[in-house]
Design a protein around this motif. Structure first.
Motif, PDB file in Angstrom:
ATOM      1  N   UNK A   1       0.856  -1.182   0.000  1.00 44.89           N
ATOM      2  CA  UNK A   1       0.000   0.000   0.000  1.00 44.89           C
ATOM      3  C   UNK A   1       0.892   1.232   0.000  1.00 44.89           C
ATOM      4  N   UNK A   2       0.509   2.221  -0.781  1.00 47.85           N
ATOM      5  CA  UNK A   2       1.310   3.436  -0.839  1.00 47.85           C
ATOM      6  C   UNK A   2       0.391   4.634  -1.034  1.00 47.85           C
ATOM      7  N   UNK A   3       0.772   5.725  -0.449  1.00 47.01           N
ATOM      8  CA  UNK A   3       0.060   6.973  -0.658  1.00 47.01           C
ATOM      9  C   UNK A   3       0.432   7.568  -2.001  1.00 47.01           C
ATOM     10  N   UNK A   4      -0.489   8.296  -2.590  1.00 49.96           N
ATOM     11  CA  UNK A   4      -0.213   9.008  -3.839  1.00 49.96           C
ATOM     12  C   UNK A   4       0.134  10.443  -3.468  1.00 49.96           C
ATOM     13  N   UNK A   5       1.384  10.805  -3.709  1.00 50.80           N
ATOM     14  CA  UNK A   5       1.896  12.118  -3.338  1.00 50.80           C
ATOM     15  C   UNK A   5       2.143  12.960  -4.580  1.00 50.80           C
ATOM     16  N   UNK A   6       2.166  14.251  -4.397  1.00 49.60           N
ATOM     17  CA  UNK A   6       2.395  15.180  -5.492  1.00 49.60           C
ATOM     18  C   UNK A   6       3.219  16.339  -4.954  1.00 49.60           C
TER      19      UNK A   6
END
Length: 411
Positions: A281-286
């Motif tokens: 699981x991974x967060x979507x970062x920007x």
């Protein structure tokens, strides 16, 4: 005179690729990677024709990819329950039209392959070297590392990803404060699963759209598929690239299955979740994009996510990194010992490269952000989203034009 050293920061995909292309031009690249050793991390990605065209410059890679897995031949989108929204066989024409197909691959495998190509070319890779500073003189640049060592070269290429140190150091030289990556409010749970029987003869990129949820699935090999479920989450700190242990995998499967059951999801999607042999699981970062003149400074230049980080929704991150490598290497002349590159010449080369790529990558990054917002919508917006997807597939000319604008590059 010996070939000038080029300091390449980062050994993901872009680092080895640009190192190989510069080695072909008689430079002496050295790759510095902060990780102590290569690891089995991350999920998967789609290598599109534009990316594969660049990788083909390193050797006969297409056969290697196709031996690993089938080319994508179709696109198909569904509502969560499995009803088809639209379908297109345009991907089956990619190899003929653009010179390369589209294929899925694990991130671990592609990074291993490009690292291997660099090693085969005699390029030195120094693992466990974490960049901490950059200094320049009139005719060289020096990278300083947190192990107390330093290395001096003709120029430096920063391709150390979303949390790039080279980016921060270059912006600091321009008196610009680089903000931290921001959590978008979305996470992905990604898995590798045996290919469902119904998918075996149809290598397809499939999307399912539900209430506040989206699933993508594509072939990863001749026996397995990769999939990712995007959901909203208000806790970005939970994101991790690490593999789940057996206990967390079992509980995650149970929780996801209950969610999918409750919302009437396609049984095939439920099969993907329950049969998964690997989960992360991974967060979507920007983070904010950079203007073209922020991509370089003196004898230093940025590539890939270090220059133009993009969310995962468009699937062009690795492909654009490969494009960067091509366009930068095209602008750098073959090494000539009688004509050493001055700082002014290098800066002009970097500017030409950045002004070529930045408008294109900025547009793709903006599209990726919009796509993420358009995919994961609340119940009251689902009908409008689904209608837009149907209309997109009805416009075959528009679909083809979109592929042309991306996959006809970089050559």
């Amino acid at each position: 005179m010996s070939s000038p050293k080029v300091l390449v920061i980062g050994c993901g995909i872009a680092g080895p690729v640009i190192a190989c292309l510069l080695k072909q031009k008689m430079y002496h690249p050295i790759i510095f990677e902060k990780a102590d050793s290569p690891g089995d991390v991350g999920a998967s990605l789609l290598l599109a024709p534009n990316g594969l065209k660049v990788l083909s410059q390193l050797g006969p890679v297409t056969d290697r990819f196709l031996h690993n897995g089938p080319p994508i031949g179709e696109l198909c989108d569904y509502v969560a329950s499995g009803q088809v929204l639209g379908q297109s066989e345009l991907p089956s024409q990619f190899a003929e039209k653009y010179g390369q197909p589209c294929v899925g691959i694990t991130r671990t495998l592609i990074t291993s392959w490009v690292r291997g190509y660099a090693a085969e070319m005699g390029i030195e890779i120094r693992d466990g070297w974490t960049l901490s500073g950059i200094t320049e003189s009139q005719d060289s640049v020096t990278a300083i590392f947190d192990n107390g060592l330093a290395e001096t070269g003709s120029f430096l290429v920063g391709c150390d990803g979303l949390r790039s140190t080279s980016r921060r150091l270059l912006l600091n030289r321009q008196d610009v404060e680089d903000g931290q990556p921001s959590f978008t409010g979305l996470t992905q749970t990604a898995g590798f699963s045996p290919t469902p029987k119904a998918f075996l003869d149809h290598p397809t990129v499939r999307n399912w759209y539900g209430e506040l949820s989206h699933v993508i699935c594509y072939p990863l090999s001749h026996s397995h598929v990769a999939w990712a479920l995007t959901l909203p989450d208000d806790v970005g700190s939970e994101a991790s690239w690490g593999l789940f242990d057996a206990q967390r995998m079992a509980s995650t499967k149970d929780n996801l299955k209950m969610r999918l059951d409750a919302h009437g999801w396609d049984p095939t999607v439920q099969e993907l979740v329950t049969s998964a042999e690997r989960l992360i699981k991974y967060g979507i970062f920007d983070r904010p994009g950079l203007s073209a003149d922020q991509w370089f400074s003196g004898r230093c230049v940025l590539l890939g996510d270090a220059a133009h980080p993009s969310s995962v929704h468009l699937g062009q991150g690795a492909n654009q990194s490969c494009e960067d490598c091509h366009y930068l290497s095209q602008n750098i002349p073959v090494f000539d010992p009688t004509q050493l590159l001055t700082t002014c010449q290098l800066t002009a080369i970097f500017r030409t490269f950045a002004e070529k790529q930045q408008p294109h990558t900025a547009a793709l990054t903006a599209t990726a952000r919009k796509l993420g917002s358009a995919r994961v919508v609340p119940a009251e917006a689902c009908a409008q989203r689904d209608a837009a997807i149907k209309n997109r597939f009805l416009d075959n000319f528009g679909l083809q034009a979109g592929f042309d604008s991306t996959f006809s590059r970089p050559f």
